[in-house]
Design an enzyme around this catalytic site. Structure first.
Site, PDB file in Angstrom:
ATOM      1  N   ASP A  47     -42.884 -23.115  21.789  1.00 15.12           N
ATOM      2  CA  ASP A  47     -41.662 -23.806  21.383  1.00 15.12           C
ATOM      3  C   ASP A  47     -41.895 -25.314  21.302  1.00 15.12           C
ATOM      4  O   ASP A  47     -41.359 -25.996  20.416  1.00 15.12           O
ATOM      5  CB  ASP A  47     -40.532 -23.526  22.383  1.00 15.12           C
ATOM      6  N   SER A  48     -42.705 -25.824  22.230  1.00 13.75           N
ATOM      7  CA  SER A  48     -42.980 -27.258  22.256  1.00 13.75           C
ATOM      8  C   SER A  48     -43.702 -27.709  20.990  1.00 13.75           C
ATOM      9  O   SER A  48     -43.344 -28.731  20.389  1.00 13.75           O
ATOM     10  CB  SER A  48     -43.825 -27.592  23.489  1.00 13.75           C
ATOM     11  N   SER A  96     -15.941  -1.780   0.162  1.00 15.77           N
ATOM     12  CA  SER A  96     -15.850  -1.329   1.548  1.00 15.77           C
ATOM     13  C   SER A  96     -16.177   0.156   1.613  1.00 15.77           C
ATOM     14  O   SER A  96     -16.081   0.870   0.618  1.00 15.77           O
ATOM     15  CB  SER A  96     -14.439  -1.561   2.099  1.00 15.77           C
ATOM     16  N   LYS A 124     -22.888   0.057  12.913  1.00 16.61           N
ATOM     17  CA  LYS A 124     -21.957  -0.764  12.116  1.00 16.61           C
ATOM     18  C   LYS A 124     -21.673  -2.040  12.906  1.00 16.61           C
ATOM     19  O   LYS A 124     -20.896  -2.043  13.845  1.00 16.61           O
ATOM     20  CB  LYS A 124     -20.668   0.004  11.847  1.00 16.61           C
ATOM     21  N   GLU A 182     -24.628  -8.639   7.686  1.00 16.27           N
ATOM     22  CA  GLU A 182     -23.551  -8.975   8.614  1.00 16.27           C
ATOM     23  C   GLU A 182     -24.008 -10.142   9.487  1.00 16.27           C
ATOM     24  O   GLU A 182     -25.095 -10.100  10.072  1.00 16.27           O
ATOM     25  CB  GLU A 182     -23.232  -7.758   9.487  1.00 16.27           C
ATOM     26  N   CYS A 442      14.919 -25.163  23.978  1.00 18.89           N
ATOM     27  CA  CYS A 442      13.963 -24.411  24.804  1.00 18.89           C
ATOM     28  C   CYS A 442      12.558 -24.934  24.500  1.00 18.89           C
ATOM     29  O   CYS A 442      12.110 -24.897  23.349  1.00 18.89           O
ATOM     30  CB  CYS A 442      14.055 -22.919  24.488  1.00 18.89           C
TER      31      CYS A 442
END
Length: 678
Positions: A47-48, A96, A124, A182, A442
């Site tokens: 990562d460095s 859909s 899903k 998704e 109120c």
């Protein structure tokens, strides 16, 4: 090359052409490392090292902006803030899936196909559907599902998602390819995000799906870039003729993975229905242990040619189906019952529960709907109860478990006075709804009315959110709508978490709202039972606030979509001196209402001057598109069927509106005949 080799090159003495080549090579290298890390979960550098190389690329491009590579990892940090999203049409309709809710219904789907088939099975995901368009292998744009015909272009936000390929990982990309998937937040990332939101913004998301959808619809992509979103691909949409389509759905998903897309680890190829049942059983039991929320399973015919033979309905493919998990139910304990006051004064009982995880969310409150429901279900304080939550639905108490009832369990009684302002509570016509009579006196009603007034479909003061309204009311800085327009910089900066920039943004947003359309203004002032559609109808009918204010009951009930109850509410509203004062104060402080412009419509023999209701789903039109088309030729499009309705345009899966039209003898037009009439 390795990181050390990149660092060893003396880029500051390179010629321009060499420097450009170095920047391009570094950008490609970082894209490959991002793919290995985010998609394959197989990083080969630390990562460095990645962070140092990324910073190096940033510095080089900042010093040499003419050499900025197209669709590189730099695009993931976000760009300029947008004013709004552009709406664009899908190249292929984004449909859909039909839903089934039991294994028996799933078996019916399987048997109807009448072939011995393999089904590709997958979870899903419970997120935001997205379509990403690639041109010659490079990210071109991304668009939300919208109404299936068109959606919002959210390219800058989607580009910030770390595992979305900005270039397809192939040497021979198709000219055009639309990849669908998704966008989600996994459970751990959601919890971390909510901790941050609670600490820094004093608000949280209800669930991972809302967090994902809300993030993608933000106008500032730099903020989106900080959110740990992830894309899971599930298929393709439009593709050019040079795309070599695999023979099966399963092979297609492997191809997408090779292109650089993340696909579900829980994808499975079932060779018969027995294996479908096994997959269903396995995933139902593993659901809670998955890293991300799922709300069902998807089953697709694996053979692509067979998919084409089976075909489509207007709603979606007949070769695929979504199995929806039943609503999740858990046990909890009612610690107390409190009564909330809404915008119209309606009193709603809410159960305070012993916190429990249900549907991916920690639930500590659940609606009890009304006092009649409490009595019918015999729910008492101290009871063990069943709590249900499905999708985005507010959690509800389904029933009590009297076998566990303690001797000191307390029955719930409706208070006689408002718990907020102590005004009398009334029950009109012995209905289930009880209301506080305090109105603007109120504080609870005042707060909710002001939230409604500033909401997106009303005055649209977008920087004045619900939490800030609550602060302003509690600090006695606002009581009526006109007070919002009297707020000043010092008042706002004196509030908790309100700095100079935030305060100025609020003031700018308030100023921008001073020229609402008549329809927005009618909706904003909050006449009981007058919603967004009715406000639009009233604005178009009367044309000005003055004409609307002077309307008589007899005239109102002649308007389509305005019934007797709504007409009475309108007349009562304008007979209340406080309401008149509130409206006059708004006009006096500088609100300039924009009256609707009378448009000359193209004449159409079938539709001009007719009252039309649309119901069902359509293959060739989105609902919004069809509504606008009908209005452009002079039709009045309303939301409910009545004796005043001239015709009902009916698509697939039409429901009660079609039934009512047939009962009233209203003309019904099917989509097949619609094109000829238009």
């Amino acid at each position: 090359m390795t990181p050390n080799e990149f660092f060893s090159i003396k880029y500051h003495i390179l010629a321009k052409a060499e420097l450009k080549a170095y920047i391009d090579k570094l950008a490609d290298y970082l894209s490959q490392q991002s793919y290995l890390y985010h998609t394959l979960d197989k990083p080969i550098i630390s990562d460095s090292d990645y962070d140092k190389l990324f910073r190096l690329l940033q510095d080089l491009v900042n010093d040499n902006p003419q050499f900025k590579p197209i669709n590189s990892v730099l695009d993931r940090v976000g760009g300029e803030v947008l004013a709004e999203f552009e709406t664009i049409k899908h190249k292929k309709k984004m449909t859909s899936l039909a839903n089934v809710f039991s294994l028996e219904e799933l078996r019916d789907f399987y048997d109807k196909i009448e072939y011995d088939i393999e089904l590709e099975c997958e979870p899903k995901m419970d997120g935001l559907a997205i379509s990403i368009f690639y041109k010659n292998g490079k990210f071109d744009y991304a668009v939300t599902r919208g109404d299936g015909i068109q959606g919002e272009k959210v390219s800058e936000n989607v580009k910030t998602i770390r595992n979305v390929p900005l270039k397809l990982n192939t040497s021979n990309p198709p000219e055009e390819l639309e990849v669908r998937g998704e966008i989600i937040l996994d459970k751990q990332s959601f919890l971390s995000l909510n901790e941050y939101m609670q600490t820094h913004e004093n608000k949280t998301f209800a669930n991972p799906r809302n967090a994902a959808a809300g993030s993608i619809r933000m106008l500032d992509s730099k903020v989106v870039a900080k959110r740990p979103l992830k894309l899971y691909s599930y298929g393709i949409g439009y593709f050019s003729k040079d795309f070599v389509h695999p023979e099966t759905q399963f092979e297609l998903m492997q191809l997408l993975q090779s292109f650089g897309f993340t696909i579900s680890d829980n994808m499975f190829l079932a060779k018969n229905f027995s294996e479908v049942e096994e997959y269903h059983h396995k995933m139902s039991h593993q659901r809670a242990d998955l890293a991300y929320d799922i709300d069902g399973l998807v089953f697709k015919v694996n053979n692509i040619k067979l998919q084409d033979i089976i075909g489509y309905t207007a709603r979606g493919p007949k070769w695929a189906v979504a199995y929806k998990f039943p609503a999740e139910e858990v046990e909890s304990e009612v610690l107390n019952v409190e009564f909330q006051v809404g915008r119209t004064g309606a009193i709603t009982p809410v159960a305070r529960l012993k916190p429990v995880a249900v549907g991916g969310v920690i639930v500590s409150n659940a609606t009890l709907h009304n006092i009649n429901e409490i009595k019918r279900k015999d729910i008492r304080v101290g009871d063990r109860v069943i709590v249900r939550r499905a999708g985005d639905v507010i959690p509800e108490v389904v029933k009590s478990l009297p076998q566990y009832r303690k001797s000191d369990a307390q029955m719930v009684e409706m208070p006689t006075n408002c718990p907020v302002c102590d005004s009398a509570i009334e029950n009109v016509n012995d209905q289930a709804i009880y209301r506080c009579t305090g109105g603007w006196h109120c504080q609870a009603q005042t707060t909710e009315r002001l939230k409604h007034f500033v909401s997106r479909k009303a005055m649209d003061i977008d920087k004045l959110g619900a939490k800030l309204i609550e602060q302003l009311v509690a600090a006695n800085l606002i009581k009526y709508p006109a007070d919002i327009y009297k707020l000043n910089f010092d008042q706002l900066t004196g509030l908790e978490r309100m700095g100079a920039k935030s305060s100025q943004n609020v003031l700018d947003s308030i100023k921008k709202s001073k020229t609402p359309s008549l329809a927005r203004f009618i909706f904003a002032i909050g006449i009981k039972d007058i919603g967004e559609v009715s406000s639009d109808v009233l604005a178009n009918h009367f044309g000005s606030l003055e004409s609307f204010r002077d309307a008589k009951f007899e005239e109102l009930i002649e308007i389509n979509d305005i019934g007797e109850i709504m007409a009475n509410n309108i007349v009562s509203f304008w007979h209340d001196s406080l309401n008149i004062k509130i409206v006059e104060e708004l006009l006096a402080i500088g609100i300039k209402i924009q009256n609707p412009v009378k448009v000359e419509h193209a004449y159409n023999e079938s539709f001009t001057g007719k009252t039309v209701v649309i119901t069902g789903s359509f293959e060739n039109y989105g609902r919004t598109e069809l509504t606008q088309l009908l209005k452009s030729i002079g039709a009045k499009v309303t939301s409910s069927v009545s004796k005043k309705t001239d015709m009902v345009i009916c698509g697939d899966n039409a429901g009660s509106k079609l039934t009512k039209a047939q009962e009233l003898g209203v003309e019904v037009i099917l989509e097949d005949n619609l094109k000829d009439l238009l």
